[in-house]
Design an enzyme around this catalytic site. Structure first.
Site, PDB file in Angstrom:
ATOM      1  N   CYS A   1      58.341 -19.792  64.069  1.00  0.00           N
ATOM      2  CA  CYS A   1      59.577 -20.111  64.807  1.00  0.00           C
ATOM      3  C   CYS A   1      60.054 -18.802  65.435  1.00  0.00           C
ATOM      4  O   CYS A   1      59.292 -18.150  66.143  1.00  0.00           O
ATOM      5  CB  CYS A   1      60.612 -20.762  63.890  1.00  0.00           C
ATOM      6  SG  CYS A   1      61.046 -19.800  62.427  1.00  0.00           S
ATOM      7  N   GLN A   2      61.289 -18.386  65.145  1.00  0.00           N
ATOM      8  CA  GLN A   2      61.769 -17.092  65.624  1.00  0.00           C
ATOM      9  C   GLN A   2      61.567 -16.004  64.572  1.00  0.00           C
ATOM     10  O   GLN A   2      61.200 -14.880  64.879  1.00  0.00           O
ATOM     11  CB  GLN A   2      63.252 -17.192  66.010  1.00  0.00           C
ATOM     12  CG  GLN A   2      63.890 -15.907  66.534  1.00  0.00           C
ATOM     13  CD  GLN A   2      63.433 -15.523  67.932  1.00  0.00           C
ATOM     14  OE1 GLN A   2      62.928 -16.344  68.695  1.00  0.00           O
ATOM     15  NE2 GLN A   2      63.602 -14.254  68.282  1.00  0.00           N
ATOM     16  N   THR A   3      61.820 -16.364  63.297  1.00  0.00           N
ATOM     17  CA  THR A   3      61.703 -15.380  62.207  1.00  0.00           C
ATOM     18  C   THR A   3      60.973 -15.948  60.991  1.00  0.00           C
ATOM     19  O   THR A   3      61.064 -15.396  59.902  1.00  0.00           O
ATOM     20  CB  THR A   3      63.099 -14.907  61.739  1.00  0.00           C
ATOM     21  OG1 THR A   3      63.805 -16.045  61.195  1.00  0.00           O
ATOM     22  CG2 THR A   3      63.912 -14.304  62.871  1.00  0.00           C
ATOM     23  N   HIS A   4      60.275 -17.049  61.156  1.00  0.00           N
ATOM     24  CA  HIS A   4      59.592 -17.756  60.062  1.00  0.00           C
ATOM     25  C   HIS A   4      60.571 -18.152  58.940  1.00  0.00           C
ATOM     26  O   HIS A   4      60.281 -18.019  57.768  1.00  0.00           O
ATOM     27  CB  HIS A   4      58.410 -16.960  59.500  1.00  0.00           C
ATOM     28  CG  HIS A   4      57.490 -17.790  58.644  1.00  0.00           C
ATOM     29  ND1 HIS A   4      57.088 -19.057  59.007  1.00  0.00           N
ATOM     30  CD2 HIS A   4      56.906 -17.551  57.436  1.00  0.00           C
ATOM     31  CE1 HIS A   4      56.292 -19.548  58.061  1.00  0.00           C
ATOM     32  NE2 HIS A   4      56.171 -18.654  57.103  1.00  0.00           N
ATOM     33  N   HIS A   5      61.706 -18.670  59.359  1.00  0.00           N
ATOM     34  CA  HIS A   5      62.633 -19.345  58.441  1.00  0.00           C
ATOM     35  C   HIS A   5      62.450 -20.848  58.636  1.00  0.00           C
ATOM     36  O   HIS A   5      62.006 -21.559  57.739  1.00  0.00           O
ATOM     37  CB  HIS A   5      64.069 -18.886  58.723  1.00  0.00           C
ATOM     38  CG  HIS A   5      65.123 -19.874  58.365  1.00  0.00           C
ATOM     39  ND1 HIS A   5      66.215 -20.137  59.176  1.00  0.00           N
ATOM     40  CD2 HIS A   5      65.272 -20.690  57.288  1.00  0.00           C
ATOM     41  CE1 HIS A   5      66.981 -21.068  58.612  1.00  0.00           C
ATOM     42  NE2 HIS A   5      66.430 -21.421  57.475  1.00  0.00           N
ATOM     43  N   ARG A   6      62.723 -21.328  59.857  1.00  0.00           N
ATOM     44  CA  ARG A   6      62.546 -22.754  60.140  1.00  0.00           C
ATOM     45  C   ARG A   6      61.093 -23.175  59.926  1.00  0.00           C
ATOM     46  O   ARG A   6      60.818 -24.247  59.371  1.00  0.00           O
ATOM     47  CB  ARG A   6      62.971 -23.045  61.588  1.00  0.00           C
ATOM     48  CG  ARG A   6      64.451 -22.850  61.841  1.00  0.00           C
ATOM     49  CD  ARG A   6      64.809 -22.935  63.314  1.00  0.00           C
ATOM     50  NE  ARG A   6      64.442 -21.751  64.055  1.00  0.00           N
ATOM     51  CZ  ARG A   6      64.653 -21.584  65.366  1.00  0.00           C
ATOM     52  NH1 ARG A   6      65.220 -22.549  66.085  1.00  0.00           N
ATOM     53  NH2 ARG A   6      64.300 -20.459  65.972  1.00  0.00           N
ATOM     54  N   SER A   7      60.160 -22.332  60.368  1.00  0.00           N
ATOM     55  CA  SER A   7      58.743 -22.706  60.272  1.00  0.00           C
ATOM     56  C   SER A   7      58.198 -22.630  58.857  1.00  0.00           C
ATOM     57  O   SER A   7      57.129 -23.163  58.571  1.00  0.00           O
ATOM     58  CB  SER A   7      57.893 -21.845  61.213  1.00  0.00           C
ATOM     59  OG  SER A   7      58.113 -20.466  61.008  1.00  0.00           O
TER      60      SER A   7
END
Length: 271
Positions: A228-234
């Protein structure tokens, strides 16, 4: 052995079990109101370095060792993670554990919302962990990828890049990096798409999610890389893929913050 996707009613039967570590990654204001009895609160910011330009990077082993020792983790502890947002930060914790080789874990389906909706007991007392001396072992090379690997392989026919950001970020209408858009060939499936908003953020029927992913070309025969943007959502996307049984599933911690700010990476915009 508890399943990877754990229902609230099943966790309720195991409260107080030895070797169980329940970790709450909700906002502190939620935790102090109500949490699963015995759950230890974890500030999700400790799962990322926070350093620019790619704040989602995994902290170093010493930092992670201190973090997990403070939580009381041991090699034979089974971790149950949940949050108040449908699984993003819980997923990040479980992805981190998987990356450092700790494979005993479950996700509480729906998190605190589902737990409260079913009327299970809650506590408002802070649980203090019993510290341990946790040493981070060898990382599992199949859990994470770095920029060099992705640059070398993003065009491989056997690789599917799963972009979990919003449609606006994917298409390039909104950008949180120097470059707008997405990794060429990446497939968009937003991180909240698997959540059932009418059912306390539990996962929607797994067969429906599987069919939607496969229709987009995110199939179990491929190496699937989530970002994602910071591998939180992903991290939640990674967790969903795990729950679906995808065998080759990895997370890119640098995510768009790194890719979209790097001089040598290609970016594509949607029409």
């Amino acid at each position: 052995m508890l399943p990877l996707l754990l229902e609230p009613a099943d966790l309720a039967k195991h409260l107080g079990d030895d070797k169980l570590l329940i970790i709450d990654l909700s906002k502190p204001t939620i935790y102090v109101q109500a949490h699963v009895p015995g759950a230890i609160h974890l500030d999700f910011r400790r799962l990322q370095t926070g350093a620019q330009p790619a704040p989602g990077m995994l902290p170093d082993d010493d930092t992670l060792g201190d973090l997990f020792s403070g939580l009381g983790l041991t090699p034979d502890t089974h971790v149950i993670a949940y949050d108040d947002e449908g699984g993003g930060w819980a997923g990040r914790l479980l992805w981190t554990l998987d990356a450092i080789g700790h494979k005993h874990y479950s996700y509480l389906n729906g998190g605190i919302h589902a737990w409260l909706a079913e009327g299970h007991p809650t506590s408002s007392e802070s649980t203090e962990p019993t510290p341990s001396d946790y040493e981070v072992g060898e990382h599992d090379p199949l859990t994470e990828v770095n920029l060099d690997y992705l640059l070398a392989h993003y065009q491989d026919p056997g690789v599917a890049i799963w972009d979990s950001r919003s449609e606006e970020e994917y298409s390039g209408v909104r950008a949180f990096a120097q470059k707008p858009g997405h990794i060429p060939g990446a497939v968009h499936y937003e991180w909240t798409d698997p959540m059932d908003k009418q059912n306390n953020l539990r996962l929607r029927p797994l067969d429906d999610i599987r069919a939607e992913l496969e229709a987009r070309g995110i199939t179990p025969d491929k190496e699937v890389i989530c970002h994602c943007q910071t591998h939180h959502r992903s991290s939640f996307s990674w967790l969903v893929g795990k729950i679906l049984g995808y065998p080759m599933l990895r997370g890119y911690a640098g995510s768009w913050a790194e890719w979209g700010n790097h001089p040598d990476t290609p970016a594509e915009k949607s029409e």
